[in-house]
Design an enzyme around this catalytic site. Structure first.
Site, short mmCIF file in Angstrom:
data_model
loop_
_atom_site.label_atom_id
_atom_site.label_comp_id
_atom_site.label_asym_id
_atom_site.label_seq_id
_atom_site.Cartn_x
_atom_site.Cartn_y
_atom_site.Cartn_z
N SER A 257 -98.03 16.48 43.29
CA SER A 257 -99.43 16.89 43.24
C SER A 257 -99.84 16.90 41.78
O SER A 257 -99.02 16.68 40.89
CB SER A 257 -99.58 18.30 43.82
OG SER A 257 -98.95 19.21 42.93
N LYS A 258 -101.10 17.21 41.53
CA LYS A 258 -101.59 17.23 40.14
C LYS A 258 -100.75 18.15 39.27
O LYS A 258 -100.41 17.83 38.15
CB LYS A 258 -103.04 17.70 40.11
CG LYS A 258 -103.98 16.59 40.53
CD LYS A 258 -105.24 16.60 39.71
CE LYS A 258 -105.98 15.30 39.96
NZ LYS A 258 -107.33 15.43 40.35
N ARG A 259 -100.44 19.29 39.83
CA ARG A 259 -99.66 20.30 39.09
C ARG A 259 -98.31 19.72 38.65
O ARG A 259 -97.76 20.07 37.62
CB ARG A 259 -99.45 21.49 40.04
CG ARG A 259 -98.61 22.61 39.54
CD ARG A 259 -98.70 23.77 40.54
NE ARG A 259 -98.20 23.38 41.87
CZ ARG A 259 -96.93 23.44 42.22
NH1 ARG A 259 -96.04 23.84 41.37
NH2 ARG A 259 -96.55 23.08 43.44
N GLY B 124 -97.73 16.55 37.95
CA GLY B 124 -97.80 15.37 37.07
C GLY B 124 -98.41 14.16 37.76
O GLY B 124 -98.36 13.06 37.22
#
Ligand code: GLU
Length: 468
Positions: free
Chosen positions: A240-242, A244
């Protein structure tokens, strides 16, 4: 045989990090084999494809240094060729027209669902003549897929994977409006572009069996396939964005160097013994498809940081100045002068030794070019107490007399000065650091003083010593 690989992104968003890795593997393999790396933009989904995404993908690839041969191919622009192939298959009896209405298909699926059967097209128009065609219905063209036997894939990464043909229904090649489906377009393009190796994410594995059927129907040579496992977050969960899952451009903004990102992406799913630091030249020499791992790799920012720190130390000083300059200018709210750039270039070797990213580097370089009086952080302020200030006042007098304003001469001065005062070196050097840099961490302080030069050094010391 010349190896031809390709990267075939859909321009529905930025070039994400997994796409960057797929592109890198294809690029490396082509380089390794003395072959060609091609780029195809899969822009057939007109609703979701945007020019901004195409630009972001090209920009991301260029930043990563993954150059492709010739112009990027637009899949959409080849739609007539795709339709032509569908009609060839029709003429050869390898495909047929299907006149089912959407309602009919819905009813078929509902009946299959109710009977607990897998939902797939049942081939009801496979052997029906066109003369049965209902009035006013535009047909789709479907592949006459083999109904018995199995389709075997010898995947370069996954090994042998087999699917029973009975599980694959007659896929649509050409829609009722004459537009090709994605599965057809990919096969025709890969064939026409002479692609010999298709290396892509393993989320495409099920498509591959259907694509192989199209290749077989046309009597075309199959490319070799290699399906790479996806990238997961450090905790093993889907990226996910968190974790990377950012666009490649975000890594540039976060201050990573492209060579560090390349090295990092290479190690994400590929290995060569225990080697962690692998230059691009070395990677080209070593890269093979067999050493791609079969299990998902985990994205780890700490590893990327340490690789980046390594490549920053190797990077050319003038290049690093070019990278920090826009950040410093934005921060200072003014353009850097020639003198600033010159100072930064001379200071860069000291600065780059301890920065993890270009963002850190710009932050740590700021004091060199910041206007006086320097902002002083809290820890550094604490060193500029009465005693610190009085030491600095006396030290300034000594510095003013120093004929040779070099790091070693200044260090000699400060050592002698500290000794004469019965102080440890740090008791003098630390307030000096606070005065010259506004901080308690910096490159070696005598080097900083030499680079700033006599006038600026004395002015900064006086600013700090005079500060109440
Ligand atoms: N366009 C596909 C994607 O972006 C890739 C298709 C392929 O590599 O064959 O996932």
């Amino acid at each position: 045989m010349t190896v031809v690989t390709r990267f075939a992104p859909s321009p529905t968003g930025f070039l994400h990090i997994g796409g960057g890795r797929t592109a890198l593997f294809n690029w490396l393999y082509a380089k390794r084999m003395g072959g060609k790396f091609l780029l195809r933009i899969e822009d057939t989904d007109r609703q979701r494809s945007t020019q901004a995404a195409v630009d972001a993908i090209l920009d991301g690839l260029q930043w990563l240094g993954l150059d492709w041969e010739g112009d990027a191919v637009s899949q959409f622009e080849r739609k007539d060729r795709h339709a032509e192939v569908a009609h060839q298959m029709l003429a050869a009896g390898k495909a047929y027209r299907c006149y089912c209405s959407p309602e009919e298909l819905d009813a078929m699926r509902a009946a299959q669902k109710a009977a607990g059967q897998p939902m797939r097209y049942d081939g009801r128009w496979r052997d029906r003549p066109d003369s049965d065609a209902p009035e006013g219905v535009a047909p789709v063209i479907r592949l006459k897929a083999p109904q018995e036997g199995e389709t075997v894939l010898n995947d370069l990464v996954q090994g042998e994977v087999t699917v029973q043909n009975a599980q694959l229904d007659d896929l649509i090649l050409l829609r009722a409006d004459g537009t090709p489906t994605y599965l057809l377009a990919v096969v025709v393009d890969d064939h026409d572009m002479g692609v010999t190796h298709v290396v892509r994410g393993d989320d495409h594995l099920t498509n591959t069996f259907r694509q192989i059927q199209i290749f077989h129907s046309m009597g075309w040579d199959l490319p070799r396939f290699g399906h790479i496992p996806l990238i997961h977050g450090a905790d093993g969960a889907k990226l996910s964005k968190r974790h990377g899952a950012l666009g490649v451009d975000a890594y540039r903004d976060l201050g990573y160097l492209p060579e560090a990102v390349r090295n990092y992406l290479l190690r994400l799913g590929w290995s060569h013994g225990d080697e962690e630091i692998i230059s691009t030249e070395q990677a080209i020499e070593w890269f093979d498809l067999e050493s791609i791992g079969r299990s998902p790799s985990r994205f780890d920012f700490a590893k990327l940081d340490s690789l980046n720190a390594h490549y920053m130390r190797l990077a050319d000083d003038a290049r690093l100045v070019g990278l920090v300059a826009p950040r410093l200018e934005a921060d200072l709210g003014r353009a850097l002068t020639e003198a600033d750039r010159d100072l930064l270039t001379r200071a860069m070797n000291g600065l780059k030794q301890r920065a993890r990213t270009v963002v850190d580097l710009a932050q740590s370089a700021r004091f060199y070019v910041a206007a006086r009086p320097l902002p002083v952080d809290e820890k550094a302020s604490a060193l500029l107490d009465e005693k610190g200030r009085s030491l600095l006042t006396d030290l300034a007098a000594q510095f003013a007399e120093e004929p040779e304003f070099t790091a070693s001469a200044l260090e000699g001065r400060v050592r002698a000065f500290a000794e004469a005062r019965g102080e440890k070196l740090g008791k003098v050097a630390q307030p000096l650091r606070a005065a010259l840099t506004g901080s308690t961490v910096s490159p070696p302080i005598f080097e900083v003083a030499e680079l700033l030069g006599r006038d600026e050094t004395l002015s900064r010391i006086r600013d700090a010593a005079g500060a109440a």
